[in-house]
Design an enzyme around this catalytic site. Structure first.
Site, PDB file in Angstrom:
ATOM      1  CG  ASP A 170      -1.984   1.063   1.164  1.00 43.99           C
ATOM      2  OD1 ASP A 170      -3.061   0.755   0.636  1.00 43.99           O
ATOM      3  OD2 ASP A 170      -1.748   2.186   1.642  1.00 43.99           O
ATOM      4  CG  ASN A 178      -4.328  11.648  -5.046  1.00 46.72           C
ATOM      5  OD1 ASN A 178      -3.657  11.606  -6.070  1.00 46.72           O
ATOM      6  ND2 ASN A 178      -5.094  10.646  -4.662  1.00 46.72           N
ATOM      7  CD  GLU A 209      -4.367   4.332  -1.359  1.00 49.29           C
ATOM      8  OE1 GLU A 209      -4.525   4.731  -0.188  1.00 49.29           O
ATOM      9  OE2 GLU A 209      -5.249   4.440  -2.244  1.00 49.29           O
TER      10      GLU A 209
END
Length: 298
Positions: A170, A178, A209
């Site tokens: 992850d 972002n 992700e």
């Protein structure tokens, strides 16, 4: 195309091969239908089966049905049956048994090659539909469903304790990437990690992700080492941000197969280990060794 042809007569097999091999097709001929089915099972690259109805030990209709079951494993396979008795009943039985087409035996060169061209068009379409159904559109890696399908098949082939392992990864602080640099940069980060994952075992994007890898023939210790190497490679990545190059890290959870396991349980334990890696500071690898062992991170 790779084509399997089945007929009890070697003369018929030679005739058919002589008609289609000059067009660039690779022909694998069998007089024994059971051997042909074995070859089909072991050779996923075969795209067309041409079989006479009059074969043994499996009759042609049984072979059609068995081949159709193989094709249900997300595999394009066009089945053509042949018979010297071309009538409505024979045609209906062949189609009901899983055949896609029916030709008279022996076929003419023009008819056979025309039907193979039609088969090739359908196979190309099937392959594209399968690719779209199995592929994550952003990264080109397996999507969640395809990942679990491939992992299940791998487990069925060698599901012994310690002989198949899983890694979940992850991206750390992905929301921050972002928020600070924009979703376009976030997509670049996801694709960069996916490229690294693609070189390891059966890899896929499970959502957002998060990524998964299943490693056939790999122990927990070996999978942990591979996860650590991946962690280092991710940490070394630099991607273009909105203002400057940025780095990123991933956390990893690792698990291995145990007695009475299934793929979902294997992935669940890796997920528990991944949560421990996240809560333990991120940018680390945690192997699942039971609840008591989750605090051990590399």
């Amino acid at each position: 195309m790779q084509i399997v042809v089945v007929d009890s007569s070697r003369v018929v097999l030679q005739i058919i091969a002589s008609l289609i091999e000059p067009r660039g097709h690779a022909v694998h001929a069998f007089t024994d239908s059971a051997q042909a089915l074995q070859y089909l099972s072991a050779t996923p690259s075969v795209r067309v089966l041409i079989t006479s109805v009059e074969v043994r030990p499996l009759c042609g209709l049984e072979l059609c049905w068995s081949a159709r079951l193989l094709a249900e494993e997300r595999r394009p396979l066009h089945v053509i049956t042949m018979s010297s008795a071309r009538n409505v009943r024979s045609l209906a039985e062949a189609l009901d048994s899983g055949a896609d087409d029916f030709i008279e035996k022996p076929p003419s060169a023009e008819e056979l090659n025309a039907r193979l061209r039609a088969a090739e068009r359908l196979i190309t379409l099937q392959e594209e539909l399968i690719r779209l159904a199995e592929t994550d559109p952003l990264t080109g890696s397996y999507n969640r469903r395809a990942f679990f399908d491939r992992a299940r098949i791998a487990a069925e082939q060698d599901a012994r304790p310690g002989r198949i392992s899983a890694i979940l990864a992850d991206i750390d602080h992905f929301k921050r990437i972002n928020d600070e640099h924009g979703h376009d940069v976030g997509d670049v980060a996801i694709k960069a990690v996916a490229e690294l994952i693609a070189g390891e075992g059966i890899g896929g994007r499970l959502g957002g992700e998060e990524f998964g890898i299943v490693l056939p023939g790999c122990s927990l210790a070996e999978a942990t080492d591979r996860a650590e190497r991946l962690r280092e490679r991710v940490q070394a990545l630099r991607i273009r941000g909105s203002k400057h190059a940025i780095g990123l890290t991933c956390s990893f959870g690792v698990s291995t197969w145990i007695q009475g396991d299934d793929v979902h349980a294997l992935i669940k334990r890796a997920d528990i280990a991944l949560y421990a890696a996240k809560s333990g500071g991120r940018n680390r690898v945690v192997p699942y060794q039971g609840d008591a062992g989750l605090a051990v991170a590399s």
